[in-house]
Enzyme design. Structure first.
Site, PDB file in Angstrom:
ATOM      1  N   TRP A 149       0.817  -1.213   0.000  1.00  0.00           N
ATOM      2  CA  TRP A 149       0.000   0.000   0.000  1.00  0.00           C
ATOM      3  C   TRP A 149       0.856   1.270   0.000  1.00  0.00           C
ATOM      4  O   TRP A 149       1.809   1.392   0.767  1.00  0.00           O
ATOM      5  CB  TRP A 149      -0.899   0.040   1.217  1.00  0.00           C
ATOM      6  CG  TRP A 149      -1.974  -0.977   1.404  1.00  0.00           C
ATOM      7  CD1 TRP A 149      -2.715  -1.113   2.543  1.00  0.00           C
ATOM      8  CD2 TRP A 149      -2.478  -1.971   0.498  1.00  0.00           C
ATOM      9  NE1 TRP A 149      -3.636  -2.127   2.394  1.00  0.00           N
ATOM     10  CE2 TRP A 149      -3.516  -2.675   1.146  1.00  0.00           C
ATOM     11  CE3 TRP A 149      -2.133  -2.344  -0.810  1.00  0.00           C
ATOM     12  CZ2 TRP A 149      -4.226  -3.713   0.530  1.00  0.00           C
ATOM     13  CZ3 TRP A 149      -2.833  -3.387  -1.419  1.00  0.00           C
ATOM     14  CH2 TRP A 149      -3.859  -4.050  -0.760  1.00  0.00           C
TER      15      TRP A 149
ATOM     16  N   ASN B 191      -7.087  -0.946  -4.648  1.00  0.00           N
ATOM     17  CA  ASN B 191      -7.225  -2.348  -4.287  1.00  0.00           C
ATOM     18  C   ASN B 191      -8.687  -2.769  -4.382  1.00  0.00           C
ATOM     19  O   ASN B 191      -9.547  -2.235  -3.676  1.00  0.00           O
ATOM     20  CB  ASN B 191      -6.727  -2.579  -2.852  1.00  0.00           C
ATOM     21  CG  ASN B 191      -6.995  -3.995  -2.378  1.00  0.00           C
ATOM     22  OD1 ASN B 191      -6.624  -4.969  -3.033  1.00  0.00           O
ATOM     23  ND2 ASN B 191      -7.674  -4.127  -1.234  1.00  0.00           N
ATOM     24  N   GLU B 192      -8.968  -3.673  -5.305  1.00  0.00           N
ATOM     25  CA  GLU B 192     -10.279  -4.307  -5.468  1.00  0.00           C
ATOM     26  C   GLU B 192     -11.439  -3.314  -5.578  1.00  0.00           C
ATOM     27  O   GLU B 192     -12.387  -3.348  -4.771  1.00  0.00           O
ATOM     28  CB  GLU B 192     -10.528  -5.308  -4.329  1.00  0.00           C
ATOM     29  CG  GLU B 192      -9.499  -6.428  -4.300  1.00  0.00           C
ATOM     30  CD  GLU B 192      -9.800  -7.504  -3.264  1.00  0.00           C
ATOM     31  OE1 GLU B 192     -10.651  -7.266  -2.381  1.00  0.00           O
ATOM     32  OE2 GLU B 192      -9.188  -8.589  -3.350  1.00  0.00           O
TER      33      GLU B 192
ATOM     34  N   TYR C 200     -10.284 -15.953  -4.159  1.00  0.00           N
ATOM     35  CA  TYR C 200     -10.485 -16.474  -2.810  1.00  0.00           C
ATOM     36  C   TYR C 200     -11.699 -17.411  -2.814  1.00  0.00           C
ATOM     37  O   TYR C 200     -12.759 -17.084  -2.260  1.00  0.00           O
ATOM     38  CB  TYR C 200     -10.682 -15.330  -1.816  1.00  0.00           C
ATOM     39  CG  TYR C 200      -9.429 -14.513  -1.627  1.00  0.00           C
ATOM     40  CD1 TYR C 200      -8.385 -14.998  -0.844  1.00  0.00           C
ATOM     41  CD2 TYR C 200      -9.272 -13.283  -2.259  1.00  0.00           C
ATOM     42  CE1 TYR C 200      -7.222 -14.262  -0.669  1.00  0.00           C
ATOM     43  CE2 TYR C 200      -8.113 -12.544  -2.091  1.00  0.00           C
ATOM     44  CZ  TYR C 200      -7.086 -13.040  -1.299  1.00  0.00           C
ATOM     45  OH  TYR C 200      -5.929 -12.319  -1.142  1.00  0.00           O
TER      46      TYR C 200
ATOM     47  N   GLU D  83      -3.490 -11.816  -6.249  1.00  0.00           N
ATOM     48  CA  GLU D  83      -3.790 -12.234  -4.864  1.00  0.00           C
ATOM     49  C   GLU D  83      -4.352 -13.651  -4.871  1.00  0.00           C
ATOM     50  O   GLU D  83      -5.302 -13.938  -5.600  1.00  0.00           O
ATOM     51  CB  GLU D  83      -4.819 -11.315  -4.188  1.00  0.00           C
ATOM     52  CG  GLU D  83      -4.290 -10.000  -3.681  1.00  0.00           C
ATOM     53  CD  GLU D  83      -5.311  -9.302  -2.776  1.00  0.00           C
ATOM     54  OE1 GLU D  83      -6.075 -10.000  -2.072  1.00  0.00           O
ATOM     55  OE2 GLU D  83      -5.347  -8.055  -2.779  1.00  0.00           O
TER      56      GLU D  83
ATOM     57  N   TRP E 221      -0.775 -14.002  -1.211  1.00  0.00           N
ATOM     58  CA  TRP E 221      -1.241 -13.216  -0.069  1.00  0.00           C
ATOM     59  C   TRP E 221      -1.107 -14.089   1.179  1.00  0.00           C
ATOM     60  O   TRP E 221      -1.743 -15.116   1.250  1.00  0.00           O
ATOM     61  CB  TRP E 221      -2.701 -12.815  -0.258  1.00  0.00           C
ATOM     62  CG  TRP E 221      -3.199 -11.916   0.828  1.00  0.00           C
ATOM     63  CD1 TRP E 221      -3.662 -12.289   2.063  1.00  0.00           C
ATOM     64  CD2 TRP E 221      -3.273 -10.486   0.801  1.00  0.00           C
ATOM     65  NE1 TRP E 221      -4.022 -11.186   2.799  1.00  0.00           N
ATOM     66  CE2 TRP E 221      -3.790 -10.069   2.051  1.00  0.00           C
ATOM     67  CE3 TRP E 221      -2.942  -9.514  -0.147  1.00  0.00           C
ATOM     68  CZ2 TRP E 221      -3.994  -8.720   2.363  1.00  0.00           C
ATOM     69  CZ3 TRP E 221      -3.151  -8.182   0.158  1.00  0.00           C
ATOM     70  CH2 TRP E 221      -3.675  -7.796   1.404  1.00  0.00           C
TER      71      TRP E 221
END
Length: 402
Positions: free
Chosen positions: A87, A202-203, A280, A320, A361
């Site tokens: 980040w 991010n996302e 995920y 990720e 991740w």
């Protein structure tokens, strides 16, 4: 003679260490670029194995904790990891980089300077993310709250993408980061090849428009702005990979829902240099068994890779992935098997012109238990997982020499 031999020995060790350190630094020379669906470095194909460590700047803001950053970079480099995503934002709240719109904590910024400097020392390139979809470390909700507190009429967090005041806040942050001159190296971020790429967010997700069109307009505006400040570095969106309306039949690949992105149209924007996916299945397909989750993962990867190659015609990174210790039936062996399966997929597609690398991740240092999210990997403690990671690094590095 004994003393002289010892002196020669120690000087020899020192020289070897210095040469090894220099070799790591020199690996960071040159900007990573793209050529069709490949990444290239100094004209040659660039393959990599990498990792996520979102927390680096946050920890580095406290000088007494910087050894954790140094340790992780050194251990990662020893394991052959050469790209790290982290980040470059922290908006409002505790130990914020951006305390309020346009107001920055120099101490935290110097923490980011340290991260970039240490990455360079260890031959690791960085993907720096400029904001967050979620409220962790501020992100999109914090920008909207800042505007609301300033008297701007806002309806919800999705105003981040359309409100001119909020977009101005974001652009100011982008400019502040990209034009920053590192207090340790003396190099402006926009001129530093240690940075592989910028990531817009991010996302990103948008609940008011599932088609992906609202987000597309924001990406186009912000990507153009980033490139006006810095045309040396690569740029990506930061997407998970959810499909939208461009190819309606592709929406069946999503895990049963949409999030307001369109993997195809969002990445077709000219200023966006490569595509990303996250995966995920343990969260997205909660309650399904391992076989169902792995089947989804295979389809998810294959579909996006095909679209990146034939429609978007840009490189793709698996940005990720991981397996959580909070999952039912979790074990270290199960995690190792999962990672190895993903790694083999990345390697096999890389051999045939597909993905150039993946970012697991996530990697953490010892003594960071309060940061654990279930996906943490401590290279110095998790020997079997470190072995799986190192094996993938060797595979990907070997492709560089073919």
């Amino acid at each position: 003679m004994v003393c002289l031999s010892r002196t020669r020995f120690f000087w020899g060790v020192f020289l070897l260490a210095a040469l090894a350190s220099e070799a790591r630094v020199l690996q960071s020379s040159g900007f990573v670029q793209t050529r069709n669906t490949r990444f290239v470095l100094n004209g040659s194909p660039f393959f990599f194995n990498g990792f996520n460590s979102y927390w680096l700047m946050h920890i580095s803001a406290e000088p007494s904790q910087r050894n954790k950053v140094s340790d992780v970079f050194r251990q990662a480099s020893d394991a052959g990891l050469s790209v790290c995503r982290t980040w470059a934002f922290s908006d409002g709240g505790y130990q914020a980089l951006q305390i309020s719109p346009g107001v920055y904590d120099e101490r935290v910024f110097q923490g980011l300077d340290f991260v970039i400097s240490e990455a360079r020392k260890n031959g690791i390139r960085l993907v720096l993310t400029l904001s967050n979809n979620y409220q962790d470390f501020g992100g999109r909700p914090q920008y909207v709250n800042w505007a609301r507190n300033a008297g701007v009429q806002v309806n919800n967090d999705d105003d981040f993408y359309i409100n001119p005041v909020i977009k101005g806040y974001y652009k100011n942050h982008v400019k502040r980061v990209i034009t920053r001159v590192n207090t340790i190296t003396g190099v402006a971020y926009k001129d530093d090849p240690t940075i592989m790429a910028w990531e817009l967010m991010n996302e990103p997700r948008c609940q008011i428009d599932y088609s992906g069109k609202t987000l597309n307009g924001w990406i186009q505006e912000m990507a153009s702005y980033v490139k006006s400040l810095d045309n040396k570095h690569l740029l990506t969106v930061g997407m998970e990979g959810f499909y939208g309306d461009t190819l309606p039949e592709r929406k069946t690949v999503n895990p049963g829902y949409q999030v307001g992105t369109d993997f195809i149209s969002n990445h077709l924007i000219r200023e966006i240099d490569f595509t990303t996916i996250h995966a995920y299945p343990d969260i997205w397909l909660n309650g399904k068994d391992d076989n169902a989750q792995m089947a989804f993962l295979q389809t998810w990867t294959t579909s996006h890779l095909a679209d990146s190659r034939t429609i978007i015609k840009k490189p793709m990174i698996f940005a990720e992935f991981g397996k959580s210790s909070k999952d039912s039936g979790y074990s270290i062996n199960a995690r190792d098997l999962f990672l190895n399966a993903v790694y083999l997929d990345i390697y096999n597609t890389a051999r045939s012109g597909g993905m150039s690398g993946g970012l697991v991740w996530q990697i953490m240092a010892e003594g960071m238990e309060s940061y654990y999210d279930g996906y943490e990997i401590v290279l110095s403690k998790d020997a079997s997982t470190t072995s799986v990671i190192s094996q993938q690094s060797r595979r990907m590095t070997a492709l560089d020499h073919k």
